[in-house]
Scaffold this motif. Structure first.
Motif, PDB file in Angstrom:
ATOM      1  N   SER A 162       0.810  -1.220   0.000  1.00 22.18           N
ATOM      2  CA  SER A 162       0.000   0.000   0.000  1.00 22.18           C
ATOM      3  C   SER A 162       0.838   1.263   0.000  1.00 22.18           C
ATOM      4  O   SER A 162       0.360   2.339  -0.329  1.00 22.18           O
ATOM      5  CB  SER A 162      -0.921   0.023   1.227  1.00 22.18           C
TER       6      SER A 162
ATOM      7  N   SER B 267      -3.892   5.749  -2.911  1.00 21.69           N
ATOM      8  CA  SER B 267      -3.729   6.010  -1.479  1.00 21.69           C
ATOM      9  C   SER B 267      -3.583   7.498  -1.179  1.00 21.69           C
ATOM     10  O   SER B 267      -3.809   7.930  -0.051  1.00 21.69           O
ATOM     11  CB  SER B 267      -2.515   5.246  -0.934  1.00 21.69           C
ATOM     12  N   TRP B 268      -3.222   8.300  -2.179  1.00 18.54           N
ATOM     13  CA  TRP B 268      -3.044   9.735  -1.943  1.00 18.54           C
ATOM     14  C   TRP B 268      -3.719  10.618  -2.996  1.00 18.54           C
ATOM     15  O   TRP B 268      -4.002  11.792  -2.742  1.00 18.54           O
ATOM     16  CB  TRP B 268      -1.557  10.093  -1.893  1.00 18.54           C
TER      17      TRP B 268
ATOM     18  N   ARG C 180       1.964   2.732   2.630  1.00 19.85           N
ATOM     19  CA  ARG C 180       1.614   3.558   3.787  1.00 19.85           C
ATOM     20  C   ARG C 180       2.786   3.728   4.749  1.00 19.85           C
ATOM     21  O   ARG C 180       2.790   4.610   5.586  1.00 19.85           O
ATOM     22  CB  ARG C 180       0.408   2.954   4.513  1.00 19.85           C
TER      23      ARG C 180
END
Length: 211
Positions: A59, A154-155, A61
């Motif tokens: 991911s 994710s962003w 993260r």
């Protein structure tokens, strides 16, 4: 290749052949920043494309520090040494948005790929236009024609896409996952990925936009 330079002067001259540094692909193995900086001296006006693979896995993260991130100093070096760079592929790279701005990219870029890359330390209030990493990108990349943003969910926000599509006059293609948006209002889908895509699209006067 870098090791060859220190073995023999003749090999060093061979490695320094400008034709070898026109289309630069560092391969699929992740490279830290210190290693990349060793090759800066081989890049120049002759360099047209560069591809780099970073350390993002899964991911993305987890936010690393230091040498596992693409730095603004590295991008500035490319800007200074490669005035004719047309394509830059930053695959699965970590980019600290607080210290590394896309405005540091070479103004000659026509294609930018951030596929699988993770931008972190972005503003908490992503609704505000100035918080987007693409804010005023058209001023710094006036020749930009294509942007690849696959694997950036994710962003990446709708605001980011609206800024790209609405403010970059030369931009023709934006790829987001299985969707490929063009200024002519055409969108091609990878049918194998269609079931995984949760977004839907509508047509506008110039673009197909994500909702």
């Amino acid at each position: 290749m870098y090791t060859l330079c220190s073995v023999h002067p003749r090999l060093a001259r061979l490695v320094g052949d400008l034709s070898l540094w026109r289309h630069v692909d560092f391969g699929r193995s992740p490279l830290n920043l210190q290693f990349l900086h060793k090759f800066i001296r081989f890049l120049g006006p002759h360099t047209v494309t560069i591809s780099v693979t970073g350390f993002v896995r899964g991911s993305g993260r987890h936010h690393p520090k230091g040498s596992h991130c693409i730095s603004e100093a590295f991008l500035t070096s490319l800007k200074r040494r490669c005035p004719h760079l047309h394509e830059l592929h930053l695959h699965r790279c970590y980019i600290n948005a607080a210290t590394t701005k896309l405005s540091a990219l070479p103004a000659s870029l026509k294609k930018l790929s951030l596929s699988g890359s993770a931008l972190f330390n972005l503003s908490q209030n992503r609704v505000v236009v100035v918080s987007s990493p693409f804010f005023h990108l058209e001023k710094h990349l006036p020749a930009l024609e294509e942007v690849e943003l696959e694997g950036c969910s994710s962003w990446l926000t709708r605001q980011d896409l609206n800024i790209l599509m609405g403010h970059c006059p030369t931009l023709k293609i934006v790829s987001v996952g299985p969707a490929r948006f063009t200024r002519t209002g055409y969108c091609s889908w990878d049918k194998r990925e269609e079931a995984k895509c949760t977004s839907h699209i509508i047509t506008s006067r110039k673009w197909l936009q994500l909702l």
